[in-house]
Design an enzyme around this catalytic site. Structure first.
Site, PDB file in Angstrom:
ATOM      1  N   ASN A 233      47.733 -39.417 -50.082  1.00 17.64           N
ATOM      2  CA  ASN A 233      47.048 -38.258 -49.490  1.00 17.64           C
ATOM      3  C   ASN A 233      46.821 -38.508 -48.007  1.00 17.64           C
ATOM      4  O   ASN A 233      47.240 -39.525 -47.479  1.00 17.64           O
ATOM      5  CB  ASN A 233      45.739 -37.977 -50.243  1.00 17.64           C
ATOM      6  CG  ASN A 233      44.850 -39.197 -50.263  1.00 17.64           C
ATOM      7  OD1 ASN A 233      44.446 -39.699 -49.225  1.00 17.64           O
ATOM      8  ND2 ASN A 233      44.593 -39.710 -51.458  1.00 17.64           N
ATOM      9  N   ASP A 302      43.523 -38.387 -58.042  1.00 16.53           N
ATOM     10  CA  ASP A 302      43.014 -37.979 -59.365  1.00 16.53           C
ATOM     11  C   ASP A 302      44.060 -38.198 -60.453  1.00 16.53           C
ATOM     12  O   ASP A 302      43.717 -38.321 -61.624  1.00 16.53           O
ATOM     13  CB  ASP A 302      42.592 -36.514 -59.329  1.00 16.53           C
ATOM     14  CG  ASP A 302      41.341 -36.342 -58.477  1.00 16.53           C
ATOM     15  OD1 ASP A 302      40.543 -37.289 -58.424  1.00 16.53           O
ATOM     16  OD2 ASP A 302      41.178 -35.277 -57.844  1.00 16.53           O
ATOM     17  N   LYS A 312      65.011 -47.139 -58.433  1.00 15.05           N
ATOM     18  CA  LYS A 312      64.918 -45.957 -57.567  1.00 15.05           C
ATOM     19  C   LYS A 312      65.545 -44.749 -58.274  1.00 15.05           C
ATOM     20  O   LYS A 312      66.674 -44.850 -58.773  1.00 15.05           O
ATOM     21  CB  LYS A 312      65.635 -46.244 -56.247  1.00 15.05           C
ATOM     22  CG  LYS A 312      65.491 -45.118 -55.263  1.00 15.05           C
ATOM     23  CD  LYS A 312      66.201 -45.415 -53.959  1.00 15.05           C
ATOM     24  CE  LYS A 312      66.248 -44.163 -53.120  1.00 15.05           C
ATOM     25  NZ  LYS A 312      67.162 -44.255 -52.006  1.00 15.05           N
ATOM     26  N   PHE A 346      31.379 -39.590 -51.927  1.00 16.65           N
ATOM     27  CA  PHE A 346      31.803 -38.553 -50.985  1.00 16.65           C
ATOM     28  C   PHE A 346      32.301 -37.346 -51.760  1.00 16.65           C
ATOM     29  O   PHE A 346      32.858 -37.495 -52.852  1.00 16.65           O
ATOM     30  CB  PHE A 346      32.942 -39.072 -50.092  1.00 16.65           C
ATOM     31  CG  PHE A 346      32.450 -39.781 -48.874  1.00 16.65           C
ATOM     32  CD1 PHE A 346      31.861 -41.022 -48.981  1.00 16.65           C
ATOM     33  CD2 PHE A 346      32.568 -39.203 -47.624  1.00 16.65           C
ATOM     34  CE1 PHE A 346      31.380 -41.684 -47.863  1.00 16.65           C
ATOM     35  CE2 PHE A 346      32.106 -39.854 -46.492  1.00 16.65           C
ATOM     36  CZ  PHE A 346      31.505 -41.094 -46.611  1.00 16.65           C
ATOM     37  N   LYS A 360      28.734 -33.318 -58.542  1.00 19.61           N
ATOM     38  CA  LYS A 360      29.262 -34.696 -58.568  1.00 19.61           C
ATOM     39  C   LYS A 360      28.146 -35.721 -58.522  1.00 19.61           C
ATOM     40  O   LYS A 360      28.198 -36.749 -59.185  1.00 19.61           O
ATOM     41  CB  LYS A 360      30.170 -34.920 -57.353  1.00 19.61           C
ATOM     42  CG  LYS A 360      31.564 -34.474 -57.639  1.00 19.61           C
ATOM     43  CD  LYS A 360      32.427 -34.599 -56.430  1.00 19.61           C
ATOM     44  CE  LYS A 360      33.552 -33.604 -56.561  1.00 19.61           C
ATOM     45  NZ  LYS A 360      34.310 -33.438 -55.359  1.00 19.61           N
ATOM     46  N   LYS A 364      28.131 -38.201 -61.620  1.00 16.92           N
ATOM     47  CA  LYS A 364      28.514 -39.588 -61.348  1.00 16.92           C
ATOM     48  C   LYS A 364      27.301 -40.508 -61.213  1.00 16.92           C
ATOM     49  O   LYS A 364      27.448 -41.679 -60.876  1.00 16.92           O
ATOM     50  CB  LYS A 364      29.402 -39.654 -60.104  1.00 16.92           C
ATOM     51  CG  LYS A 364      30.666 -38.784 -60.257  1.00 16.92           C
ATOM     52  CD  LYS A 364      31.684 -39.014 -59.168  1.00 16.92           C
ATOM     53  CE  LYS A 364      32.829 -38.005 -59.290  1.00 16.92           C
ATOM     54  NZ  LYS A 364      34.084 -38.442 -58.731  1.00 16.92           N
TER      55      LYS A 364
HETATM   56  O1  C5P Z   1      35.452 -35.900 -58.093  1.00 17.66           O
HETATM   57  P1  C5P Z   1      35.937 -36.264 -56.736  1.00 17.66           P
HETATM   58  O2  C5P Z   1      37.262 -36.929 -56.731  1.00 17.66           O
HETATM   59  O3  C5P Z   1      35.923 -35.167 -55.732  1.00 17.66           O
HETATM   60  O4  C5P Z   1      34.818 -37.312 -56.251  1.00 17.66           O
HETATM   61  C1  C5P Z   1      34.822 -37.894 -55.001  1.00 17.66           C
HETATM   62  C2  C5P Z   1      34.081 -39.203 -55.021  1.00 17.66           C
HETATM   63  O5  C5P Z   1      34.460 -39.951 -56.177  1.00 17.66           O
HETATM   64  C3  C5P Z   1      34.469 -40.066 -53.862  1.00 17.66           C
HETATM   65  O6  C5P Z   1      33.360 -40.865 -53.523  1.00 17.66           O
HETATM   66  C4  C5P Z   1      35.648 -40.896 -54.390  1.00 17.66           C
HETATM   67  O7  C5P Z   1      35.781 -42.116 -53.698  1.00 17.66           O
HETATM   68  C5  C5P Z   1      35.252 -41.087 -55.842  1.00 17.66           C
HETATM   69  N1  C5P Z   1      36.374 -41.103 -56.782  1.00 17.66           N
HETATM   70  C6  C5P Z   1      36.557 -42.194 -57.611  1.00 17.66           C
HETATM   71  N2  C5P Z   1      37.584 -42.212 -58.513  1.00 17.66           N
HETATM   72  C7  C5P Z   1      38.411 -41.162 -58.639  1.00 17.66           C
HETATM   73  C8  C5P Z   1      38.216 -40.040 -57.819  1.00 17.66           C
HETATM   74  C9  C5P Z   1      37.202 -40.048 -56.904  1.00 17.66           C
HETATM   75  O8  C5P Z   1      35.812 -43.167 -57.506  1.00 17.66           O
HETATM   76  N3  C5P Z   1      39.378 -41.195 -59.496  1.00 17.66           N
END
Ligand code: C5P
Length: 421
Positions: A233, A302, A312, A346, A360, A364
């Site tokens: 990304n 994600d 490859k 974040f 979130k 979380k």
């Molecule tokens: O749910 P989202 O991806 O938007 O959440 C963002 C936060 O969760 C960020 O702090 C990111 O570093 C963390 N994150 C994570 N593991 C993932 C996706 C996001 O720890 N798979």
């Protein structure tokens, strides 16, 4: 490392011809590692454009008292400063400061800040020697304000005499000496911190985060498709690297775990490079138990490719379908395992920012979330500034103005400190 490294310096520029010289002052201080912000009086903008200072410092330049975006800007600026440097300081400014007049942003900020102040008077010789100005200077000195004496030479008005702004290098030396003396008055006894993050580092004991172990994640994860390709990304890692530096400057023992990034690893902290989300997860979990806080600023992918090709992938059909499967949510897992640790996450969104961020924070089990609209101008990936809101566990929300990522990092670390004590 310079004595000004990591210091927040507020430069006030008033309306004298020497304002142009202060560009070099700002540039030198910034290069020495200070966070520099500039406030200009309206008259100063007749001599030099705020844009010049904005480019040099990487921070917005404040001029107006009631600018739309800045809520109580004078208080934000007053609180920001470890030092206020006024250069050039005109006779009018000195008079206002001596008598507590607050009729514009700069004079109001001066009244509102408790930070130490250094003034650099610069004006025509007669104005400087006028008893009114001399009395004002005496009042200011008696209140502990440091005055850098004007130099003598040919003045802009054609007269030769006292009243020139000293050379930028001299002003910066004065500032450097000021911080060096201040630092030496608070001896910071180096202590060795116990292992836990690997090799032993030397940490300054007197700093607010001394003795704390903090994991910071940064950058984007790289999810392999085949041995040469991956999904990534736009994250550059800048925000996370700045947070790691700020936490280290506040005395913490920092483990920076970074995915793909364009940044150079800072010195005197533990640095671990990872690629995929799974690798980042393992790296964080390995140290989670011994750490006191985790700041997850990494842009974790994600999804990952379900079946990574061993060789490859050759170009053949017109379309290629990759099956993606969900990655573990590292932060959510940390939230579940949480004991004493403080967790900061974040939320980078392009819509419904605050609503998603609050969700979130709850899902979380975080202590604070930094919400930023990555689609907004001056925020998000690959720019030096960010616009964020902090949402705390108790529901309190703070909307921060646009600021450099290093300044935002400083604010995040200060909030973390408050959560410890
Ligand atoms: O749910 P989202 O991806 O938007 O959440 C963002 C936060 O969760 C960020 O702090 C990111 O570093 C963390 N994150 C994570 N593991 C993932 C996706 C996001 O720890 N798979």
């Amino acid at each position: 490392m310079s004595a000004t490294t990591g210091k927040n310096i507020l430069i006030g520029v008033t309306g004298g011809i020497a304002a142009y010289k202060v560009v070099e002052v700002a540039s030198r201080l910034k290069k020495s590692g200070a966070n520099v912000r500039v406030v200009m009086t309206k008259n100063a903008t007749e001599f030099i454009s705020p844009k010049t200072f904005r480019e040099i410092t990487g921070n917005p330049v404040a001029v107006k008292m009631f600018a739309e975006k800045e809520h109580v800007a004078h208080i934000t600026l007053a609180d920001f400063a470890d030092l206020v440097l006024i250069a050039p300081a005109t006779a009018n400014f000195l008079a206002k400061a001596a008598h507590g007049i607050a009729d514009d942003l700069l004079s109001t900020t001066i009244l509102a800040t408790t930070a130490p102040k250094i003034f650099c008077p610069s004006m025509n010789t007669n104005m400087l020697e006028n008893p009114a100005t001399q009395e004002n200077l005496n009042i200011l000195k008696s209140r502990g304000i440091k005055i850098i004496d004007s130099a003598s030479g040919l003045l802009a008005c054609g007269v030769t005499g006292k009243g020139r702004l000293p050379e930028p290098v001299e002003i910066c030396k004065f500032v450097e000496n000021f911080f060096a003396e201040q630092n030496s008055r608070q001896p910071e006894k180096p202590v060795e911190v116990s292992a836990g993050f690997g090799e032993v580092l030397t940490i300054e004991e007197k700093l607010p985060l001394a003795g704390k172990k903090i994991i910071v994640t940064a950058g984007g994860t790289m999810e392999p498709i085949d041995p040469v390709r991956y999904i990534c990304n736009r994250s550059t890692g800048k925000m996370g690297f700045e947070i790691a530096k700020a936490a280290k400057n506040h005395g913490a023992e920092v483990l920076l775990i970074s995915g793909n990034s364009t940044q150079t690893p800072p010195e005197n902290l533990h640095f671990q490079k990872v690629e995929s989300a799974e690798e980042m997860r393992r790296a964080v979990l390995a140290e989670y138990e011994v750490c006191d806080a985790v700041i997850m600023s990494a842009a974790v992918s994600d999804y990952r490719v379900k079946n990574v090709a061993a060789q490859k992938i050759k170009k053949s059909d017109e379309t290629l379908t990759l099956e993606l499967v969900k990655n573990p949510d590292i932060l959510k897992e940390l939230g579940k395992l949480k004991e004493k640790q403080i967790l900061i996450g974040f939320a980078a969104e392009t819509e419904n920012l605050l609503e998603y961020a609050e969700r979130k924070l709850r899902e979380k089990n975080l202590d604070m979330i930094v919400a930023n609209d990555v689609a907004a101008e001056g925020a998000g990936f690959a720019v030096n500034t960010n616009i964020a809101s902090f949402i705390h566990r108790d529901g309190k929300r703070e909307d921060l103005p646009k600021m450099s990522k290093s300044e935002l990092a400083e604010q995040i670390v200060r909030r973390l400190e408050e959560k410890f004590f």
